[in-house]
Design an enzyme around this catalytic site. Structure first.
Site, short mmCIF file in Angstrom:
data_model
loop_
_atom_site.label_atom_id
_atom_site.label_comp_id
_atom_site.label_asym_id
_atom_site.label_seq_id
_atom_site.Cartn_x
_atom_site.Cartn_y
_atom_site.Cartn_z
N ARG A 55 0.80 -1.32 -0.06
CA ARG A 55 0.02 -0.12 0.05
C ARG A 55 0.96 1.40 -0.07
NH1 ARG A 55 -0.64 1.59 5.61
NH2 ARG A 55 0.81 0.48 6.75
N TYR A 146 9.26 -18.82 15.29
CA TYR A 146 9.70 -17.16 14.99
C TYR A 146 11.29 -17.50 14.87
CZ TYR A 146 10.75 -12.40 15.55
OH TYR A 146 11.57 -11.20 15.44
N LYS A 150 13.35 -17.08 11.24
CA LYS A 150 14.43 -16.16 11.17
C LYS A 150 15.83 -16.72 10.77
CE LYS A 150 11.99 -12.46 12.19
NZ LYS A 150 11.48 -11.90 11.03
#
Ligand SMILES: NC(=O)c1ccc[n+]([C@@H]2O[C@H](COP(=O)([O-])OP(=O)(O)OC[C@H]3O[C@@H](n4cnc5c(N)ncnc54)[C@H](OP(=O)(O)O)[C@@H]3O)[C@@H](O)[C@H]2O)c1
Length: 244
Positions: A55, A146, A150
């Protein structure tokens, strides 16, 4: 920072600017990304900076004429390769949470698949230096999603043979987050005594991360891989000054 250090930094900025490079950023609407934009706007080291996101946003103050926002569909990045053309440097501050992404698959799609697809397109479009924010705990062998994700991203990027790869591994990110995240707030409350006792060990402000990414960019050197721990992020700012 003393006068000599500040002059040394200015010299590095001048030298880098003279190379006439261009860059792109993904994740520029996030907390680290916004600080990176501020630092790049202050340092003005690139001829052009393409801000790539899902956006467009209002950026105030206006970062400058060399910044241009481009909207892409991350699920169809192959249709948007033009956005990455001509950038010798690529910055990635992209990331989400399981809660925001609607679960495990959504999280992995953003934090791993979008990042690696971007890196792949960037590499084939001539990107020489890829610079990314991951996390202090990243470990591809971890059982925690998580940390594992990573780690997988770091590992895959290392195999992509960029001329230069910079990996920033902050602990907790400190900022006035525009969006509320309960888990993060609870985590920060637990970490507060440690952060107060060891300010450079476990947490870094998003301003420091964004600034450190710019300092790293202008710092010459032949190393193919530069990895910055939370403490080293603080060290870069201490040596070169706050950039945003
Ligand atoms: N939070 C911590 O304490 C912490 C600690 C260490 C490392 N990190 C890592 O550091 C990095 C930067 O963190 P941050 O807090 O600055 O990130 P952030 O504020 O959450 O910003 C994330 C960015 O990713 C974009 N993004 C998220 N989901 C997307 C989707 N589905 N499609 C397209 N774009 C999407 C966001 O765009 P929109 O604005 O359009 O949503 C935004 O630009 C992340 O990888 C994070 O995991 C965080």
């Amino acid at each position: 920072m003393d006068k000599r250090m500040s002059e040394e930094y200015e010299d590095k900025v001048k030298e880098y600017k003279n190379m006439g490079k261009s860059a792109f950023i993904i994740g520029y609407t996030g907390e680290c990304g916004k600080e990176l934009v501020k630092a790049l706007s202050k340092n003005r080291i690139f001829n052009k900076v393409v801000l790539i996101g899902r956006r467009k946003v209002d950026i105030t103050p206006d970062p400058g004429p060399e910044f241009e926002q481009k909207v892409v569909d991350y699920d169809k990045l192959d249709d948007y390769t033009e956005a990455f053309q001509g950038a010798q440097v690529g910055y990635c501050c992209l990331g989400t949470t399981k809660a925001k992404a609607g679960g495990k698959e959504g999280f992995v799609k953003v934090d791993r698949d979008y990042v690696l697809k971007t890196a792949e397109i960037a590499k084939s479009s001539g990107c020489q230096h890829f610079s990314i924010v991951t996390a202090s705990t990243a470990d591809k062998n971890s059982m925690f999603l998580y940390i594992k994700t990573k780690g997988e991203v770091e590992d895959a990027l290392k195999k992509m043979s960029f001329d230069k790869l910079s990996i920033f591994k902050p602990g907790f990110l400190l900022c006035d987050r525009s969006e509320r995240r309960l888990g993060e707030r609870i985590g920060q409350a637990f970490m507060k005594p440690i952060i107060l006792m060891f300010p450079t060990y476990s947490a870094a402000s998003t301003a420091y991360v964004g600034g450190a990414m710019v300092i790293d960019t202008v710092t010459p050197g032949d190393e193919k891989l530069r990895t910055y721990s939370n403490e080293q992020i603080h060290g870069l700012i201490k040596q070169n000054g706050k950039q945003n």
